[in-house]
Design a protein around this motif. Structure first.
Motif, short mmCIF file in Angstrom:
data_model
loop_
_atom_site.label_atom_id
_atom_site.label_comp_id
_atom_site.label_asym_id
_atom_site.label_seq_id
_atom_site.Cartn_x
_atom_site.Cartn_y
_atom_site.Cartn_z
N ASP A 109 0.83 -1.20 0.00
CA ASP A 109 0.00 0.00 0.00
C ASP A 109 0.87 1.25 0.00
O ASP A 109 1.91 1.31 0.67
N VAL A 110 0.45 2.25 -0.74
CA VAL A 110 1.19 3.50 -0.84
C VAL A 110 0.62 4.50 0.17
O VAL A 110 -0.60 4.65 0.28
N ASP A 111 1.49 5.18 0.90
CA ASP A 111 1.06 6.21 1.84
C ASP A 111 0.92 7.53 1.07
O ASP A 111 1.82 8.37 1.06
N TRP A 112 -0.22 7.69 0.41
CA TRP A 112 -0.44 8.86 -0.43
C TRP A 112 -0.43 10.16 0.35
O TRP A 112 -0.13 11.23 -0.21
N GLN A 113 -0.74 10.13 1.62
CA GLN A 113 -0.80 11.35 2.43
C GLN A 113 0.54 12.09 2.45
O GLN A 113 0.58 13.31 2.59
N ASN A 114 1.62 11.36 2.28
CA ASN A 114 2.94 11.99 2.31
C ASN A 114 3.15 12.96 1.16
O ASN A 114 4.02 13.84 1.22
N LEU A 115 2.36 12.83 0.09
CA LEU A 115 2.52 13.73 -1.05
C LEU A 115 2.13 15.17 -0.71
O LEU A 115 2.50 16.10 -1.43
N ALA A 116 1.41 15.36 0.39
CA ALA A 116 0.96 16.70 0.76
C ALA A 116 2.11 17.63 1.12
O ALA A 116 1.96 18.85 1.06
N VAL A 117 3.25 17.10 1.51
CA VAL A 117 4.35 17.96 1.96
C VAL A 117 5.17 18.51 0.79
O VAL A 117 6.00 19.40 0.97
N TYR A 118 4.94 18.00 -0.43
CA TYR A 118 5.75 18.43 -1.57
C TYR A 118 5.08 19.57 -2.33
O TYR A 118 3.86 19.74 -2.28
N GLY A 119 5.90 20.33 -3.04
CA GLY A 119 5.37 21.45 -3.79
C GLY A 119 4.47 21.03 -4.94
O GLY A 119 3.50 21.70 -5.26
N ALA A 120 4.80 19.91 -5.58
CA ALA A 120 4.01 19.42 -6.71
C ALA A 120 4.32 17.94 -6.91
O ALA A 120 5.30 17.41 -6.39
N VAL A 121 3.46 17.28 -7.69
CA VAL A 121 3.64 15.88 -8.04
C VAL A 121 3.69 15.77 -9.55
O VAL A 121 2.77 16.22 -10.25
N ILE A 122 4.79 15.20 -10.07
CA ILE A 122 4.95 14.97 -11.51
C ILE A 122 4.61 13.51 -11.79
O ILE A 122 5.16 12.61 -11.16
N ILE A 123 3.71 13.28 -12.74
CA ILE A 123 3.29 11.92 -13.09
C ILE A 123 3.78 11.60 -14.49
O ILE A 123 3.56 12.38 -15.42
N VAL A 124 4.43 10.46 -14.65
CA VAL A 124 4.92 10.03 -15.96
C VAL A 124 4.17 8.76 -16.36
O VAL A 124 4.30 7.73 -15.71
N GLY A 125 3.38 8.85 -17.43
CA GLY A 125 2.62 7.70 -17.88
C GLY A 125 1.14 7.81 -17.54
O GLY A 125 0.68 8.81 -16.96
N MET A 126 0.38 6.78 -17.89
CA MET A 126 -1.07 6.78 -17.71
C MET A 126 -1.46 6.04 -16.43
O MET A 126 -1.28 4.83 -16.32
N LEU A 127 -1.99 6.78 -15.47
CA LEU A 127 -2.49 6.20 -14.22
C LEU A 127 -4.02 6.14 -14.26
O LEU A 127 -4.67 6.94 -14.93
N SER A 128 -4.57 5.21 -13.54
CA SER A 128 -6.02 5.06 -13.48
C SER A 128 -6.64 6.30 -12.83
O SER A 128 -6.00 7.01 -12.04
N ASN A 129 -7.89 6.56 -13.15
CA ASN A 129 -8.57 7.74 -12.63
C ASN A 129 -8.65 7.76 -11.11
O ASN A 129 -8.56 8.82 -10.49
N ASP A 130 -8.82 6.59 -10.49
CA ASP A 130 -8.92 6.56 -9.04
C ASP A 130 -7.60 6.94 -8.38
O ASP A 130 -7.58 7.64 -7.36
#
Length: 338
Positions: A109-130
């Motif tokens: 499982d990924v701890d998505w909450q940790n992404l809140a501390v960063y200035g931005a999130v860069i996504i490479v590739g196609m991720l599901s909508n959820d």
């Protein structure tokens, strides 16, 4: 003086968790036991809350990458290598740092909450909508690279492969080709822990179908979807050329496929382009040294990576709220294969 890293080490949690607890982030869900332990250690080390405030600007310059690429794709695929190189080069230019990287699908499982501390999130590739919605829940500054879907909330950087596909087909048409076979690759949607086949066609595939219909060549439509490798393209090409009616041109979706196509054509004693013309995408260095040299489209992949950082920085230092869809133009290189 104590640091967040010191507290995280003693508390047995991540630096991101410590930062969010000390910043009293109301959206951060963590057990009371962990929260109390972090505060207790911070007090014991005489950690000053002013330290947290002083870090706010630095944390905004820290970015996270979420990638749908396999480790092999990152190491061997020139297309994605250049995108990642552009990201790192431009981040360094602006004094930004790639502080975290998440590869999907993940084993745990990924701890998505940790992404809140960063200035931005860069996504490479196609991720599901959820997954995209979950990321956006914790960080509103999302920039997606190499996804041709249209979104309301996310910045998207894409190539112009649809337009370039039509240009290649126009070139073939002008040289008298009507029986044009298309060889492409599967598009996949990557979730948190699994991969599924996308119902969306690759933009080159869709552009080919639209172009053939527009030119009233439905009877000649011939598509073959496989993996993106030379080996898979070889297997498909062998079957194509064993048919009673062979195509006069083959459209490959990338140069690796084109290399496999070349090999089969030449092994079967056909000549390029006299018997079969070949066009492709990617513009890898090897394409120039094939015989005959390959007509291909070279995407500005490094620029795609650079622009992702520029869009992230724009959202951080400016007041833009609307999402942007940015198309980066590619370069058509006409050589001897048509």
């Amino acid at each position: 003086m104590a640091s967040i890293q010191d507290i995280a080490t003693l508390a047995g949690v991540s630096k991101a968790t410590v930062s969010r607890i000390l910043n009293q982030d109301p959206s951060f869900s963590v057990s009371d036991v962990t929260r109390n332990r972090v505060w207790q250690i911070a007090n014991q080390l005489h950690y000053k809350l002013a330290n947290v405030a002083n870090r706010n600007h630095q944390d905004k310059l820290h970015l996270a990458i979420v990638t749908a690429l396999t480790a092999q794709e990152e190491l061997t695929d020139p297309y994605f290598q250049e995108i990642l190189a552009g990201i790192n080069e431009q981040a360094t230019l602006w004094g930004m740092k790639i502080a975290d990287s998440i590869r999907l699908p993940a084993n745990n499982d990924v701890d998505w909450q940790n992404l809140a501390v960063y200035g931005a999130v860069i996504i490479v590739g196609m991720l599901s909508n959820d997954v995209l919605a979950t990321i956006y829940q914790y960080n509103k500054n999302v920039v997606i690279i190499d996804d041709n879907r249209i979104f309301d909330n996310y910045d998207v950087i894409q190539n112009d492969f649809g337009r370039q596909t039509k240009r290649l087909l126009d070139l073939l048409f002008a040289k008298g080709h009507r029986q044009i076979t298309f060889i492409g690759g599967e598009k996949k949607l990557v979730g948190e822990q699994k991969i599924k086949k996308s119902e969306l066609l690759d933009v080159r595939h869709q552009a080919y179908l639209d172009w053939m219909t527009l030119h009233q060549l439905e009877a000649y439509k011939d598509t073959h979807i496989t993996n993106w490798t030379s080996e898979d393209a070889m297997q498909v090409t062998k079957k194509i050329l064993q048919r009673a009616k062979r195509p006069t041109a083959i459209f490959a979706s990338n140069d690796l496929q084109a290399i496999g196509i070349y090999r089969v054509i030449q092994e079967m004693a056909y000549k390029i382009p006299d018997d079969i013309a070949v066009v492709s995408f990617d513009g890898i260095e090897m394409s120039e040294y094939l015989y005959p040299s390959l007509t291909t489209v070279r995407p500005a992949t490094k620029e795609m990576g650079k622009e992702a950082i520029n869009l992230a920085r724009e959202k951080l230092v400016g007041d833009r709220e609307s999402a942007i869809q940015l198309t980066i133009n590619s370069k058509l290189i006409i050589r001897d294969s048509i």
